[in-house]
Design a protein around this motif. Structure first.
Motif, mmCIF file in Angstrom:
data_model
loop_
_atom_site.group_PDB
_atom_site.id
_atom_site.type_symbol
_atom_site.label_atom_id
_atom_site.label_comp_id
_atom_site.label_asym_id
_atom_site.label_seq_id
_atom_site.Cartn_x
_atom_site.Cartn_y
_atom_site.Cartn_z
ATOM 1 N N PRO A 1 -7.469 8.724 0.442
ATOM 2 C CA PRO A 1 -7.089 8.633 2.676
ATOM 3 C C PRO A 1 -8.548 7.226 2.409
ATOM 4 C CG PRO A 1 -7.026 10.590 2.468
ATOM 5 C CD PRO A 1 -7.232 10.510 0.879
ATOM 6 N N GLN A 2 -8.375 6.162 2.588
ATOM 7 C CA GLN A 2 -9.629 5.842 3.455
ATOM 8 C C GLN A 2 -9.207 5.461 4.663
ATOM 9 O OE1 GLN A 2 -11.697 4.669 0.929
ATOM 10 N NE2 GLN A 2 -10.181 6.084 -0.318
ATOM 11 N N GLU A 3 -10.639 4.853 5.343
ATOM 12 C CA GLU A 3 -10.152 4.644 6.591
ATOM 13 C C GLU A 3 -9.536 4.046 7.573
ATOM 14 O OE1 GLU A 3 -14.561 4.952 8.569
ATOM 15 O OE2 GLU A 3 -15.346 6.993 7.535
ATOM 16 N N ASN A 4 -9.394 3.054 6.941
ATOM 17 C CA ASN A 4 -8.386 2.013 7.526
ATOM 18 C C ASN A 4 -7.079 2.357 6.791
ATOM 19 O OD1 ASN A 4 -8.313 1.510 4.923
ATOM 20 N ND2 ASN A 4 -8.866 -1.066 4.774
ATOM 21 N N GLY A 5 -7.259 4.078 7.121
ATOM 22 C CA GLY A 5 -5.339 3.438 6.456
ATOM 23 C C GLY A 5 -4.599 4.043 5.371
ATOM 24 N N THR A 6 -5.567 2.955 3.765
ATOM 25 C CA THR A 6 -5.478 2.703 2.686
ATOM 26 C C THR A 6 -5.516 4.254 1.747
ATOM 27 O OG1 THR A 6 -7.181 1.626 2.569
ATOM 28 C CG2 THR A 6 -5.064 0.427 3.240
ATOM 29 N N TYR A 7 -4.832 3.619 0.762
ATOM 30 C CA TYR A 7 -5.286 4.725 0.006
ATOM 31 C C TYR A 7 -6.009 4.202 -1.485
ATOM 32 C CZ TYR A 7 -2.312 8.061 2.850
ATOM 33 O OH TYR A 7 -1.909 8.840 3.684
ATOM 34 N N THR A 8 -6.814 4.896 -1.876
ATOM 35 C CA THR A 8 -7.240 4.779 -3.016
ATOM 36 C C THR A 8 -6.996 5.749 -4.120
ATOM 37 O OG1 THR A 8 -9.052 3.889 -1.977
ATOM 38 C CG2 THR A 8 -9.184 4.841 -4.033
ATOM 39 N N GLY B 1 8.291 3.986 8.773
ATOM 40 C CA GLY B 1 7.346 3.552 10.056
ATOM 41 C C GLY B 1 6.001 3.032 8.838
ATOM 42 N N GLU B 2 4.780 3.212 9.107
ATOM 43 C CA GLU B 2 3.669 2.916 8.506
ATOM 44 C C GLU B 2 2.818 4.345 9.234
ATOM 45 O OE1 GLU B 2 1.258 -0.378 10.256
ATOM 46 O OE2 GLU B 2 2.837 -1.933 10.112
ATOM 47 N N ASN B 3 2.139 3.804 8.024
ATOM 48 C CA ASN B 3 1.097 5.457 7.738
ATOM 49 C C ASN B 3 1.601 6.492 7.712
ATOM 50 O OD1 ASN B 3 -0.443 3.083 8.597
ATOM 51 N ND2 ASN B 3 -1.708 4.480 6.957
ATOM 52 N N ALA B 4 3.048 6.616 7.272
ATOM 53 C CA ALA B 4 3.655 8.152 6.842
ATOM 54 C C ALA B 4 3.303 8.843 5.940
ATOM 55 C CB ALA B 4 5.671 8.012 7.846
ATOM 56 N N LYS C 1 3.812 0.308 5.759
ATOM 57 C CA LYS C 1 2.521 -0.021 5.204
ATOM 58 C C LYS C 1 2.010 1.066 5.002
ATOM 59 C CE LYS C 1 0.428 -2.987 7.399
ATOM 60 N NZ LYS C 1 -0.597 -3.557 7.794
ATOM 61 N N ASN C 2 1.390 1.038 3.984
ATOM 62 C CA ASN C 2 0.773 2.466 3.621
ATOM 63 C C ASN C 2 0.921 4.413 3.534
ATOM 64 O OD1 ASN C 2 -1.453 0.736 3.191
ATOM 65 N ND2 ASN C 2 -1.874 1.204 5.299
ATOM 66 N N THR C 3 2.579 3.902 3.761
ATOM 67 C CA THR C 3 3.371 5.045 3.910
ATOM 68 C C THR C 3 3.127 5.944 2.367
ATOM 69 O OG1 THR C 3 4.441 4.677 5.911
ATOM 70 C CG2 THR C 3 5.919 6.191 4.076
ATOM 71 N N GLY D 1 0.762 -1.131 0.194
ATOM 72 C CA GLY D 1 -0.077 0.205 0.240
ATOM 73 C C GLY D 1 1.053 1.010 -0.040
ATOM 74 N N VAL D 2 1.944 1.459 -0.031
ATOM 75 C CA VAL D 2 3.002 2.527 -0.378
ATOM 76 C C VAL D 2 2.636 3.184 -1.353
ATOM 77 C CG1 VAL D 2 5.046 3.028 -0.062
ATOM 78 C CG2 VAL D 2 4.321 1.418 1.616
ATOM 79 N N LYS D 3 2.933 4.244 -1.375
ATOM 80 C CA LYS D 3 2.628 4.752 -2.385
ATOM 81 C C LYS D 3 4.013 5.775 -2.552
ATOM 82 C CE LYS D 3 -1.615 3.675 -3.210
ATOM 83 N NZ LYS D 3 -2.006 2.240 -3.386
ATOM 84 N N LEU D 4 4.676 5.884 -3.572
ATOM 85 C CA LEU D 4 5.411 6.389 -3.404
ATOM 86 C C LEU D 4 5.873 7.795 -4.816
ATOM 87 C CD1 LEU D 4 8.801 4.202 -3.462
ATOM 88 C CD2 LEU D 4 7.505 5.566 -1.808
ATOM 89 N N ASP D 5 6.417 8.900 -5.008
ATOM 90 C CA ASP D 5 5.749 9.388 -6.504
ATOM 91 C C ASP D 5 6.477 9.631 -6.844
ATOM 92 O OD1 ASP D 5 4.488 12.172 -7.910
ATOM 93 O OD2 ASP D 5 4.792 13.342 -5.676
#
Lengths: 345, 345, 345
Positions: C188-195, A264-267, A247-249, A230-234
């Motif tokens: 951003p989604q409520e569970n911390g992931t991104y769409t 970490g996660e969600n940064a 995850k999800n950073t 779930g990581v997103k890099l530009d």
């Protein structure tokens, strides 16, 4: 591609007000739309445009009250923003619906290509590589020996994935990004030269990651550089050897992370940030654009700014005084003169 | 690829303790190793792992004393770190042992390819280009007219070398790096537009240079942009036209050097550093990450930091006070009030 | 390529003094020139070199007075700098004079290629794409569905242009640059992931733009990311979705512009600058290298510096005091002690 208001209403489970047969062939913002466009209204701030837009079809929330007649056809849905997003996605899926293996692709006899995959001409898939089902491998993509690409992933033109790297499912990588180049490891010699330290690890990119264009993820010296699910890099991002991104950073363009650092996660990390090597960044950290982080951030969920990075509020306070520094110096001088004068009395 | 403990001992001139026939098929850090791995112990700090590691074979220094039995097979050598490095290198050489000219490479009839070279499919080698012996030219590499690549050099997938550029021996260039694009030269016109200044020089990269992925070395306006022997450049680095980088200088990722600047030998430059044009940087300078250097550094072997860059120690002192600026301002105010009160008595 | 002094004089409308038959085969700066070189003298500062240069032919201004004899042949013209620039351009045009469609290019049957265009082997031109007259499309260039390239444009090896993007006339794009990759848009989604938010807009690059190597211009979410006529972008630049860059603006390497920001005309932006999203920058703004612009600049033609960016002069003043901060703190302490002592009397 042309759709009628009726067809659109069917796609998004909405109801039509106005001409159901009017056709649209493009998507546009309500304030920019021309005739033949499909648009939407979700934010009440833009409601004024509803009465002036040239869009042929406008998707709105079902509870929207109209003040006066609207020129275009209205499609009412539960959530206009979501309905429009769904159409955007559908639109792009249709546009990018490439399949089949083009004749001029190079696929090593020992490589495996999944069902329903697209492999463009001039893509190069080397010995033992595995491409999952429904993958899109555009022209000029290079997949090295034994690299693996999971199902439903898309690699846009000119992506290079070095040998042994492992990419998950539903991953999107944009043009020019390099995965698995050697980490920057050299042992200094007594005569001033450097000897290369072979980088024999790999890169692991987990599911649902998206990476922008012209970024670089170096392979590990040993073990793996890891980009978690779930990581997103530009674009134009540097990820050095043995880094792990949780995850999800999300990281904005032109940032760089030095070797062996663990994020970490969600940064959320802004653009042009630099992070030194061998530190860790706590979950949920928010790092402002252009920050330079030079030590471990242990506390979760805090905001940081500046180079060297400091707690956001403290940094803002120092910044404000910085802009008054010449005045501060002048005031200090005045005090000195005043006091000197006073003491000399 | 599988090797027995005995074969490894032979390769690194060591002696076996334990089962000489146990097989390994990968290399791993002692703390991460699984069964079937070869590992090493050099730093005494990690000695504890010797008794818990799952590595099947561990290379150790010949004078190491064991406290208790070790599960894996031990190979004793003079210098465990060096022996392991040698094996790493060997391992990568075997993995990357590509040779031959693939049928779908484009090689201009007037180009020359050296003995034992690898040229991948979709590599493009243009008119009059010369590729040295034992070179590896991966797929999607472009070598322009009359460009020269010295013996034993490796260009990974997607490297572009423009016409007339000259690359030395044992040079490694990673994917996506561009050598010889036009320098950024434009003459402003009276009407606000710019006229391109043709960039007719080239790039010279000397022997033993390594350049990371997605970096750019622009060609000179006239003359040459020069990367001297033994320089190591990381990923996403910008080297502008007519720059010269001295022998054995090392530059970390995302740094940029503006036009006509001359960097000395054995300098060490951190990541995201910017250096303005038309200055020189003395031999052995150490420039901290994110610094902005805006004037010539004439003194050799000094440490610099900040933007604008200043002597490291001075910069550190200012930085510390910067973090206390709000407090400083408050103290100044208190003094002012105190003095005003005092003087008004 | 060899030219006589006589031929050169004819090309630039000049008159020969000395041997009209002497041949030159390269161009060089007057201070570096070797025999067989053509050089020029425009700046009087370099006049000394006229008498020592080894150049075989030197172009000079028609009114130049010689103090003593010159070894090489002189060509007198109205404006030596302009004449030399013309020759530089001619020289590069001759070197880069590629034409024809190479057999191993991939051109979709529905794509259109203009007259006299060059399309190199391994270039990929997809469905409905249009390439203008006299374009040069180098090897490994990718042109997506329905993308358009105007007349007389050059795309160097490895440029990727995604579907629907629109590039003007006389545009030059250097190797590895990506036009039209997805903007960085995620909900951003409520569970911390991104769409992912589908990016369905495009990129429009107007006439006479030049873009360096390994830069990235993202496509708009909806509508267009726009690079106006005459803009010059250097290497490794990030232009996010929905950005607009005004006419004749120049941006140096490694700068980044965040989403939806609008840069005015004739701005000059240094290297490694970061500009936040959703702001605008007035016409003629000059922004120093490494600045971080975090708010709209409304006033035209001003100079800015620092991160956060402030008016140049104010920034310079703060910077100077910053370097004296430790001294400032010491002076403050002395005052405090002095005053405490005084008050305790």
């Amino acid at each position: 591609m042309q759709f009628s208001a009726h067809q659109i209403a069917t796609l998004v489970n909405g109801s039509v007000e106005g001409n159901p047969d009017v056709m649209v062939e493009q998507l546009a913002k309500i304030e920019d739309a021309s005739s033949g466009s499909l648009s939407f209204l979700s934010n009440p701030k833009y409601e004024q445009y509803l009465y002036t837009t040239k869009a042929s079809v406008i998707i709105v929330n079902e509870d929207l009250k109209l003040d006066r007649p609207v020129a275009g056809t209205i499609v009412r849905v539960k959530n206009a923003y979501l309905a429009f997003s769904t159409l955007l996605e559908l639109y792009n899926k249709m546009r990018l619906d490439k399949t089949g293996i083009e004749e001029r692709a190079f696929i090593h006899p020992s490589a495996k290509i999944g069902k329903n995959a697209y492999v463009g001409a001039f893509a190069y898939i080397d010995k033992g590589a595995v491409i999952g089902d429904n993958c899109k491998i555009y022209p000029h993509v290079y997949i090295g020996d034994n690299a693996k690409i999971g199902n439903d992933s898309t690699l846009f033109p000119g992506v290079s994935v070095y040998f042994d790297c492992n990419i998950g499912e539903r991953v999107i990588i944009h043009s020019g990004t390099v995965v698995g180049s050697d980490g920057f490891g050299f042992a200094p010699q007594e005569n001033g030269t450097y000897t290369k330290i072979s980088q024999i690890g790999n890169v692991i990119i987990e599911d649902d990651v998206e990476i922008g264009a012209n970024s670089v993820i170096d392979r590990a010296t040993m073990g793996s550089t890891i980009i978690r699910k779930g990581v997103k890099l530009d674009n134009l991002i540097q990820v050095a050897h043995n880094v792990e991104i949780g995850k999800n950073t999300v990281i904005a363009a032109q940032s760089g992370i030095s070797g062996s650092t663990k994020i970490g996660e969600n940064a959320v990390i802004g653009g042009q940030v630099g992070i030194v090597g061998h530190i860790s960044i706590a979950n949920g950290s928010q790092i402002q654009a252009k920050s330079g982080v030079n030590r471990t951030i242990a506390e979760e969920g805090k905001k940081w700014s500046g180079a060297p990075a400091a707690a956001f509020n403290a940094q803002m306070r120092s910044q404000v005084v910085y802009s008054r520094l010449p005045e501060l110096e002048r005031r200090l001088e005045e005090l000195e003169q005043l006091l000197t004068k006073e003491l000399s009395k």
